[in-house]
Design a protein around this motif. Structure first.
Motif: not given
Length: 194
Positions: A34-44, A152-160
């Motif tokens: 759904g909507r990308i959370p700001p922290l997820g977008h930042y890490f991606a 790890a944060g970048v990888g998880v964010a790309l999947v999340y």
């Protein structure tokens, strides 16, 4: 070798790909993104060249200032340049699509993840270039842990966030592990000659 096996599984739609949906659900939940959370977008976004590139350039400048040896710098620069040269043709050759659970379902070329590869190579090479000049066991461990956790944060964010399947990210990590290993081996060999 593991990267080659995973690439073959991706291209052949092998049984290993069955791991992607449960892994993605474990990271992001069972529903479509759904909507990308700001922290997820930042890490991606930390997987973009404009984020990882300046970190690598700063580490190269520091390593040059400390050692005046050009071979390690050239080795890691060539490894970083190899990322798009390897990833772009592989995306086209493997032609992996997203399906219903990925934010860009009709976008082909998800494997390997360019963002995960850029982050792994950029932040990993930066840590390896600076590591010889860091004194103290705790500081060295902190530097390595920071690079690993950031990737790890970048990888998880790309999947999340639904940009990639987990195996797209793992494939990039395997590729960059080999590239970093080669650049590091060349740097060590050169250092032992000096």
């Amino acid at each position: 070798m593991l990267f080659g096996l995973l690439t073959w599984q991706e291209a052949a739609h092998g049984p290993v790909l069955r791991l992607d949906e449960p892994l993605r659900s474990a990271v992001a939940g069972p529903s479509p993104p759904g909507r990308i959370p700001p922290l997820g977008h930042y890490f991606a976004a930390l997987g973009n060249w404009y984020a990882a590139g300046p970190v690598l350039v700063a580490a190269m400048a520091y390593a040059w200032w400390r050692s005046r040896h050009w071979v390690p710098l050239a080795a890691y620069a060539v490894a970083m340049a190899a990322v798009p040269a390897i990833v772009a043709p592989l995306k086209t050759a493997v032609d992996r699509t997203g399906g219903a659970l990925i934010r860009v379902p009709d976008h082909a070329g998800l494997f390997p993840s360019g963002h995960a590869a850029t982050a792994a190579l950029g932040y990993g090479a930066a840590a390896l270039l600076v590591l010889p000049y860091v004194t103290g066991k705790a500081a060295r461990r902190l530097l390595v842990a920071a690079a690993v956790l950031l990737n790890a944060g970048v990888g998880v964010a790309l999947v999340y966030c639904g940009y990639h399947w987990p195996l797209d990210v793992v494939g990039s990590w395997l590729l960059c592990g080999a590239l970093l290993g080669g650049a590091s081996a060349l740097s060590c060999w050169w250092g032992s000659r000096g």
